[in-house]
Design an enzyme around this catalytic site. Sequence first.
Site, PDB file in Angstrom:
ATOM      1  N   CYS A 125       0.853  -1.194  -0.097  1.00  0.00           N
ATOM      2  CA  CYS A 125       0.125  -0.070   0.097  1.00  0.00           C
ATOM      3  C   CYS A 125       0.993   1.258   0.074  1.00  0.00           C
ATOM      4  CB  CYS A 125      -0.844  -0.134   1.124  1.00  0.00           C
ATOM      5  SG  CYS A 125      -0.344   0.074   2.638  1.00  0.00           S
ATOM      6  N   CYS A 126       0.146   2.277  -0.379  1.00  0.00           N
ATOM      7  CA  CYS A 126       0.757   3.635  -0.274  1.00  0.00           C
ATOM      8  C   CYS A 126       1.987   3.771  -1.346  1.00  0.00           C
ATOM      9  CB  CYS A 126       1.280   4.061   0.991  1.00  0.00           C
ATOM     10  SG  CYS A 126       1.856   5.943   1.147  1.00  0.00           S
ATOM     11  N   ILE A 127       3.190   4.002  -1.025  1.00  0.00           N
ATOM     12  CA  ILE A 127       4.349   4.088  -1.951  1.00  0.00           C
ATOM     13  C   ILE A 127       4.881   2.776  -2.288  1.00  0.00           C
ATOM     14  CG2 ILE A 127       6.104   4.438  -0.019  1.00  0.00           C
ATOM     15  CD1 ILE A 127       5.901   6.261  -3.602  1.00  0.00           C
TER      16      ILE A 127
ATOM     17  N   THR B  84      -2.911  -0.718  -2.972  1.00  0.00           N
ATOM     18  CA  THR B  84      -3.978   0.098  -2.719  1.00  0.00           C
ATOM     19  C   THR B  84      -3.103   1.568  -2.572  1.00  0.00           C
ATOM     20  OG1 THR B  84      -6.032   0.972  -1.691  1.00  0.00           O
ATOM     21  CG2 THR B  84      -4.268   0.063  -0.383  1.00  0.00           C
TER      22      THR B  84
END
Length: 190
Positions: free
Chosen positions: A98-100, A161
């Site tokens: 998720c994220c980066i 995500t």
Amino acid sequence: MYAPDVPQMHVVDHSKGQPAEAESRNVLVESARIARGKITSLAKLTTADHDAVIFPGGFGAAKNLSTFAVDGKDCKVNREVERVLKDFHKAGKPIGLCCISPVLAAKVLSGAEVTVGHEEEEGGKWPYAGTAGAIKELGGKHCVKEVTEAHVDTKNKVVTTPAFMCETELHHIFDGIGAMVKNVLKLTGK
């Protein structure tokens, strides 16, 4: 929970948003603080002991699990992180990011489909939209998704995500991370 036993790139004083020049910390030790001590060195993580693996995002992933924060598309991935991603992929076990952290899969798993959200900043809503271009340069395929959604690459069993790549309310980020976890668990077949 697992973390690499390596020095942090730097320590940030989050009350000021600036590096704390005189401090140094170890990623495993700092992770143990956050995990309340229940953590093991990433070197000990094996596919035999787990049905799936999930990597958090944030600047820690961009600075300590890889050099993406400094080197962009020319980044290097921590050798243990790379080993874990390759081992779980080879074993056909799901990987959530998720994220980066989807940049890790783009770098290590050639052709992986991932998302970090949108490809345009849209007035500041997606301040890290340029990451989508870096994913393509790393050899990954970027798929546009909303912050509440997860992208499932069924071929590679990679679920991603956007999370904090979007400037939005926390409950939307929570929903997207929940969708990622739900889809990772679904891919385990259990």
